[in-house]
Design an enzyme around this catalytic site. Structure first.
Site, short mmCIF file in Angstrom:
data_model
loop_
_atom_site.label_atom_id
_atom_site.label_comp_id
_atom_site.label_asym_id
_atom_site.label_seq_id
_atom_site.Cartn_x
_atom_site.Cartn_y
_atom_site.Cartn_z
N TYR A 53 0.83 -1.21 0.00
CA TYR A 53 0.00 0.00 0.00
C TYR A 53 0.87 1.26 0.00
CZ TYR A 53 -3.81 -3.18 1.40
OH TYR A 53 -4.73 -4.20 1.47
N LYS A 76 5.18 -14.38 1.84
CA LYS A 76 4.89 -15.22 0.67
C LYS A 76 6.21 -15.32 -0.06
CE LYS A 76 2.33 -17.49 -2.20
NZ LYS A 76 1.93 -18.87 -1.92
#
Ligand code: NAD
Ligand code: MN
Length: 357
Positions: free
Chosen positions: A138, A189
């Site tokens: 973000y 991830k």
């Protein structure tokens, strides 16, 4: 008398309904405790302000908030204003402008509230998700080229800095250390995202030796959703990126019964600027105006705000009142009850007035 300046920004949809409820509970607490005072100033910023002025808040909005001790925030989002405008026009500029890099999201199953997970009750699910709140996915970097053409390209760049990752990792280890179980799960991830995410794993391993009494492990975010659902007792403190933690904390809220019971604190741990307290849910325009929004998330974030201000006794009194009311079955429809927002609020205020603890 200890005094604090609070900026209230109820904003959109159910935001004003739950902030009004939260302020009533805070008022009852001030009367009951008698040793602190919150001076609340209201700001009418949000989607209606946008429709009138073409911006979600004035140009100097963030600067206007700087003098406050804390910000009490509702939610943004309107059916007729694009979501990226409401979010980037108000909430994110405050989080980023005040470098509120630690977003702290506790989840517990409160007494009287039923988890959708069979056989999981209060005590079985007690987590704090620490969300990196200043960079990552973000960060706002990216762009679009060849708009509308077949060859159009859109990029959304996730930015991870060593400073940003190290400070959130240290915050999460410190928080884990302060909790009884001293467990931390670091979520990434790093199999598919092999740059910034691998750096997360490396920095976690670098910070860990400073906290030898914290047991920590690593999870990939997809597998993490499975562990949260099937082995909730195996988790305690969790740290993840801005995007991953955003998603995991909505799941956490649902597993604890409803988004309506999930609070969040956007903290500047260095206390250079005001921190901001809000429920994690959005403006929920599907139920706005019906008087049935669950105020529990907002009560809980009000307790986080009191804790941050140093009013721990009042924070505990508020959470005790909330848990006493939920255990009596005074619940809004999202958690299986029939009570209105006001009925839950009245019950909490009544309990605060009568409480000795
Ligand atoms: P939402 O959180 O507003 O609602 C999701 C679902 O949960 C809805 O069915 C809603 O009725 C229910 N719900 C949420 N809070 C509740 C409460 N307190 N009591 C009872 N039920 C509750 O998410 P959404 O529907 O995806 O988004 C609606 C708008 O809110 C969008 O414009 C979105 O961009 C915005 N949004 C804002 C924030 C924020 O301000 N921090 C966060 C998320 C979404
Ligand atoms: Mn979210």
């Amino acid at each position: 008398m200890r005094e604090y300046e609070i900026a209230a920004i109820p904003a959109d949809g159910i935001g004003p309904e739950v902030i009004a409820a939260g302020l009533q509970a805070l008022e009852a607490l001030q009367r009951r405790c008698g040793d602190f005072k919150l001076r609340v100033q209201h700001f009418d910023w949000g989607s209606d302000y946008y429709k009138a002025h073409g911006r979600m808040m004035p140009e100097d909005g963030v600067a206007q908030l700087k003098r406050f001790d804390a910000i009490f925030f509702g939610a943004v989002g309107a059916p007729d204003v694009p979501d990226d405008i409401t979010l980037w026009g108000l909430r994110l500029p405050i989080c980023q402008g005040f470098d509120q890099y630690a977003n702290v999201r506790p989840t517990r199953i409160l007494p009287g509230i039923v988890s959708p997970l069979a056989g999981v009750g209060p005590g079985d699910l007690d987590w704090v998700i620490v969300r990196e709140n200043s960079e990552g996915e973000y960060s706002g970097h990216g762009g679009r080229a060849h708009r509308g053409l077949p060859e159009e390209v859109g990029t959304e760049v996730a930015i991870f800095t060593r400073v940003g990752v190290t400070r959130i990792m240290s915050y999460a280890f410190r928080l884990a250390q302060s909790r009884p179980r001293k467990l931390l799960t670091v979520v990434t991830k790093s199999n598919a995202q092999r740059h910034g995410m691998v750096m997360w794993d490396e920095i976690a391993a670098e910070v860990a030796p400073e906290f030898p009494d914290v047991a920590w492990d690593k999870m990939l975010v997809d597998a993490m959703t499975v562990r949260m659902t099937l082995k909730p007792r195996s988790l305690d403190t969790i740290v993840a990126t801005n995007l991953h933690a955003d998603i995991l904390s909505d799941l956490a809220g649902a597993l604890a019964g409803s988004l309506g019971v999930a609070p969040t604190a956007n903290i500047d741990p260095e206390r250079r600027y005001p921190s901001m307290f809000e429920p994690i849910h959005g403006s929920a325009f599907d139920i706005a105006g019906k008087g049935i929004a669950n105020p529990v998330a907002t009560f809980w974030t009000a307790a986080q705000m009191l804790e941050h201000l140093g009013e721990s006794a009042a924070a505990a009194r508020l959470m005790n009142a909330v848990e006493s009311v939920t255990s009596e079955g005074v619940l809004t429809p999202d958690v299986g009850g029939t009570a209105t927002t006001q009925a839950v609020t009245d019950a909490v205020c009544r309990t605060i007035r009568g409480s000795n603890v």
